[in-house]
Design a protein around this motif. Structure first.
Motif, PDB file in Angstrom:
ATOM      1  N   ALA A 137       0.854  -1.183   0.000  1.00 38.30           N
ATOM      2  CA  ALA A 137       0.000   0.000   0.000  1.00 38.30           C
ATOM      3  C   ALA A 137       0.894   1.238   0.000  1.00 38.30           C
ATOM      4  O   ALA A 137       2.001   1.206   0.556  1.00 38.30           O
ATOM      5  CB  ALA A 137      -0.876  -0.004   1.240  1.00 38.30           C
ATOM      6  N   SER A 138       0.435   2.330  -0.608  1.00 34.58           N
ATOM      7  CA  SER A 138       1.272   3.538  -0.636  1.00 34.58           C
ATOM      8  C   SER A 138       1.331   4.174   0.759  1.00 34.58           C
ATOM      9  O   SER A 138       2.269   4.889   1.081  1.00 34.58           O
ATOM     10  CB  SER A 138       0.744   4.533  -1.670  1.00 34.58           C
ATOM     11  OG  SER A 138      -0.611   4.814  -1.381  1.00 34.58           O
ATOM     12  N   ASP A 139       0.332   3.881   1.580  1.00 35.45           N
ATOM     13  CA  ASP A 139       0.277   4.426   2.930  1.00 35.45           C
ATOM     14  C   ASP A 139       0.708   3.335   3.926  1.00 35.45           C
ATOM     15  O   ASP A 139       0.086   2.268   3.990  1.00 35.45           O
ATOM     16  CB  ASP A 139      -1.170   4.859   3.205  1.00 35.45           C
ATOM     17  CG  ASP A 139      -1.367   5.407   4.611  1.00 35.45           C
ATOM     18  OD1 ASP A 139      -0.527   5.130   5.488  1.00 35.45           O
ATOM     19  OD2 ASP A 139      -2.377   6.095   4.827  1.00 35.45           O
ATOM     20  N   PRO A 140       1.770   3.559   4.705  1.00 36.55           N
ATOM     21  CA  PRO A 140       2.263   2.508   5.608  1.00 36.55           C
ATOM     22  C   PRO A 140       1.258   2.092   6.686  1.00 36.55           C
ATOM     23  O   PRO A 140       1.315   0.963   7.180  1.00 36.55           O
ATOM     24  CB  PRO A 140       3.515   3.123   6.231  1.00 36.55           C
ATOM     25  CG  PRO A 140       3.354   4.597   6.054  1.00 36.55           C
ATOM     26  CD  PRO A 140       2.568   4.798   4.806  1.00 36.55           C
ATOM     27  N   PHE A 141       0.334   3.002   7.045  1.00 36.11           N
ATOM     28  CA  PHE A 141      -0.683   2.629   8.040  1.00 36.11           C
ATOM     29  C   PHE A 141      -1.650   1.596   7.445  1.00 36.11           C
ATOM     30  O   PHE A 141      -2.117   0.694   8.137  1.00 36.11           O
ATOM     31  CB  PHE A 141      -1.455   3.861   8.528  1.00 36.11           C
ATOM     32  CG  PHE A 141      -0.598   4.799   9.324  1.00 36.11           C
ATOM     33  CD1 PHE A 141      -0.370   4.578  10.672  1.00 36.11           C
ATOM     34  CD2 PHE A 141       0.021   5.884   8.716  1.00 36.11           C
ATOM     35  CE1 PHE A 141       0.433   5.431  11.413  1.00 36.11           C
ATOM     36  CE2 PHE A 141       0.825   6.743   9.435  1.00 36.11           C
ATOM     37  CZ  PHE A 141       1.037   6.522  10.788  1.00 36.11           C
ATOM     38  N   VAL A 142      -1.928   1.750   6.155  1.00 38.67           N
ATOM     39  CA  VAL A 142      -2.790   0.778   5.462  1.00 38.67           C
ATOM     40  C   VAL A 142      -2.059  -0.561   5.358  1.00 38.67           C
ATOM     41  O   VAL A 142      -2.634  -1.631   5.591  1.00 38.67           O
ATOM     42  CB  VAL A 142      -3.188   1.313   4.059  1.00 38.67           C
ATOM     43  CG1 VAL A 142      -3.944   0.271   3.263  1.00 38.67           C
ATOM     44  CG2 VAL A 142      -3.991   2.609   4.198  1.00 38.67           C
ATOM     45  N   GLN A 143      -0.764  -0.498   5.037  1.00 38.45           N
ATOM     46  CA  GLN A 143       0.040  -1.719   4.953  1.00 38.45           C
ATOM     47  C   GLN A 143       0.108  -2.409   6.321  1.00 38.45           C
ATOM     48  O   GLN A 143      -0.062  -3.622   6.434  1.00 38.45           O
ATOM     49  CB  GLN A 143       1.450  -1.372   4.451  1.00 38.45           C
ATOM     50  CG  GLN A 143       2.348  -2.579   4.248  1.00 38.45           C
ATOM     51  CD  GLN A 143       1.787  -3.542   3.216  1.00 38.45           C
ATOM     52  OE1 GLN A 143       1.201  -3.110   2.227  1.00 38.45           O
ATOM     53  NE2 GLN A 143       1.945  -4.832   3.450  1.00 38.45           N
ATOM     54  N   PHE A 144       0.329  -1.599   7.366  1.00 38.52           N
ATOM     55  CA  PHE A 144       0.377  -2.171   8.724  1.00 38.52           C
ATOM     56  C   PHE A 144      -0.949  -2.827   9.066  1.00 38.52           C
ATOM     57  O   PHE A 144      -0.994  -3.940   9.593  1.00 38.52           O
ATOM     58  CB  PHE A 144       0.721  -1.095   9.770  1.00 38.52           C
ATOM     59  CG  PHE A 144       0.805  -1.664  11.155  1.00 38.52           C
ATOM     60  CD1 PHE A 144       1.988  -2.223  11.623  1.00 38.52           C
ATOM     61  CD2 PHE A 144      -0.316  -1.712  11.977  1.00 38.52           C
ATOM     62  CE1 PHE A 144       2.059  -2.802  12.887  1.00 38.52           C
ATOM     63  CE2 PHE A 144      -0.253  -2.296  13.243  1.00 38.52           C
ATOM     64  CZ  PHE A 144       0.933  -2.830  13.698  1.00 38.52           C
ATOM     65  N   ASN A 145      -2.031  -2.142   8.741  1.00 42.05           N
ATOM     66  CA  ASN A 145      -3.375  -2.659   9.041  1.00 42.05           C
ATOM     67  C   ASN A 145      -3.588  -4.033   8.374  1.00 42.05           C
ATOM     68  O   ASN A 145      -4.102  -4.961   8.997  1.00 42.05           O
ATOM     69  CB  ASN A 145      -4.414  -1.654   8.563  1.00 42.05           C
ATOM     70  CG  ASN A 145      -5.796  -2.018   9.045  1.00 42.05           C
ATOM     71  OD1 ASN A 145      -6.065  -1.989  10.237  1.00 42.05           O
ATOM     72  ND2 ASN A 145      -6.659  -2.412   8.128  1.00 42.05           N
ATOM     73  N   ALA A 146      -3.162  -4.159   7.126  1.00 43.88           N
ATOM     74  CA  ALA A 146      -3.342  -5.423   6.394  1.00 43.88           C
ATOM     75  C   ALA A 146      -2.545  -6.550   7.063  1.00 43.88           C
ATOM     76  O   ALA A 146      -3.067  -7.651   7.284  1.00 43.88           O
ATOM     77  CB  ALA A 146      -2.914  -5.245   4.940  1.00 43.88           C
ATOM     78  N   TRP A 147      -1.304  -6.267   7.403  1.00 42.21           N
ATOM     79  CA  TRP A 147      -0.475  -7.299   8.054  1.00 42.21           C
ATOM     80  C   TRP A 147      -0.976  -7.608   9.461  1.00 42.21           C
ATOM     81  O   TRP A 147      -0.950  -8.754   9.910  1.00 42.21           O
ATOM     82  CB  TRP A 147       0.987  -6.842   8.090  1.00 42.21           C
ATOM     83  CG  TRP A 147       1.754  -7.222   6.855  1.00 42.21           C
ATOM     84  CD1 TRP A 147       1.234  -7.480   5.617  1.00 42.21           C
ATOM     85  CD2 TRP A 147       3.170  -7.389   6.747  1.00 42.21           C
ATOM     86  NE1 TRP A 147       2.241  -7.780   4.746  1.00 42.21           N
ATOM     87  CE2 TRP A 147       3.442  -7.731   5.416  1.00 42.21           C
ATOM     88  CE3 TRP A 147       4.230  -7.269   7.646  1.00 42.21           C
ATOM     89  CZ2 TRP A 147       4.742  -7.975   4.956  1.00 42.21           C
ATOM     90  CZ3 TRP A 147       5.526  -7.498   7.187  1.00 42.21           C
ATOM     91  CH2 TRP A 147       5.777  -7.851   5.861  1.00 42.21           C
TER      92      TRP A 147
END
Ligand SMILES: Cc1cc2nc3c(=O)[nH]c(=O)nc-3n(C[C@H](O)[C@H](O)[C@H](O)COP(=O)(O)O)c2cc1C
Length: 217
Positions: free
Chosen positions: A25-35
Motif C-alpha cells: 500500500a502507498s500508505d504505511p498505516f494501510v500496509q500495517f493494518n493489512a499485516w
C-alpha cells in the motif's frame, strides 16, 4: 561457553511468503493494518499486539521491553503504562521510541520509529475505566520499575487499594497512554537463504505521502 543446547544449530528457512513492491500500500498505516489483520486472524495463542518498545536515555543508552498495542492510526501507535516507570523516565527526557512487531508464524516483522507524546488525561481515564477491575487495582498497587521487598509487600499494597477504592478505582495520576508517531516504517518478510524482502517507508520530501525503498536483506 559450553551448553547442552546446540544454539548454533537452531536455524529455520523462511519460505512462506514473498513481498513485492507492487504488493505494498502507498500508505504505511494501510500496509500495517493489512499485516496486523492477518496476524490477528492467524495468530492463535500468540499475542499479535505485543510489541517490543525501545527507549533510550538522552545520552543514548538503550533499553527494550514488550508492551501491548492498544490502537493505531495516523496520530500514532498507542500503548499504556506507568509514567514513572523506567521507560516513562526515558520518554520524559528523550521522547523518541522504536517499536518492533515480530509475527514469527508469518515470518514477518515490522519496525517503526517515531516521536512520542502522552495522550490526554481524558483519553487515559476513558481507557482505564474499560480495563478489567483486577488490572486497574494492579496499576494502582504497583510502583512500576521500583525495587520491592517481596511479593507480600505487593499483596499488601493490592489489599490496601481494594479496601480504599472498592469497585471504582481512579486512574492513577502517573498512569496513562503514549503515542508513537512514526517517521519510519520497515516491513520485513523472511525469504529463503536469508535473502529477505525489506521495504522502508520514509516521509516524502516536499510534504505529504511516503516514499518507499527496497533495502538489502
Ligand atoms: C506480553 C507482554 C505485554 C506487556 N504489556 C505491557 C503494557 O501494555 N504496559 C506496560 O507498562 N508493561 C507491559 N508489559 C511489561 C513490560 O514488558 C515491562 O516489564 C514493564 O512495563 C516495565 O518496564 P520498564 O521498567 O522498562 O519501564 C508487558 C510484558 C509482556 C511480556
Amino acid at each position: 561457553m559450553s551448553s547442552a543446547l546446540d544454539v548454533e544449530r537452531l536455524r529455520k528457512e523462511y519460505t512462506m511468503h514473498g513481498l513485492r513492491r507492487s504488493d505494498l500500500a502507498s500508505d504505511p498505516f494501510v500496509q500495517f493494518n493489512a499485516w496486523f489483520e492477518e496476524a490477528i486472524r492467524t495468530g492463535g495463542p500468540h499475542e499479535p499486539n505485543a510489541m517490543s518498545l525501545a527507549t533510550a536515555t538522552p545520552d543514548g543508552v538503550p533499553s527494550v521491553r514488550v508492551v501491548l498495542l492498544k490502537g493505531f492510526g495516523p496520530e500514532g501507535f498507542l500503548f499504556f503504562t506507568n509514567y514513572d516507570s523506567r521507560k516513562g523516565r526515558h520518554l520524559a527526557a528523550n521522547p523518541r521510541a522504536a517499536l518492533n512487531f515480530h509475527w514469527s508464524w508469518l515470518e514477518r516483522q515490522v519496525a517503526i520509529e517515531g516521536d512520542v507524546s502522552k495522550v490526554s488525561r481524558e483519553k487515559s481515564e476513558e481507557y482505564f475505566r474499560r480495563r478489567p477491575l483486577g488490572s486497574r487495582y494492579g496499576a494502582l498497587a504497583s510502583q512500576q520499575s521500583r525495587p520491592i521487598e517481596g511479593r507480600t509487600e505487593l499483596e499488601r499494597r493490592l489489599a490496601e487499594v481494594q479496601a480504599r477504592y472498592g469497585q471504582d478505582p481512579p486512574t492513577p495520576e502517573n498512569w496513562g497512554g503514549y503515542r508513537v508517531r512514526p517517521y519510519r516504517f520497515e516491513f520485513w518478510q523472511g525469504r529463503e537463504n536469508r535473502l529477505h524482502d525489506r521495504f522502508l517507508y520514509l516521509p516524502a520530501l516536499g510534504g505529504g505521502g511516503w516514499q518507499i525503498q527496497r533495502l538489502s536483506p
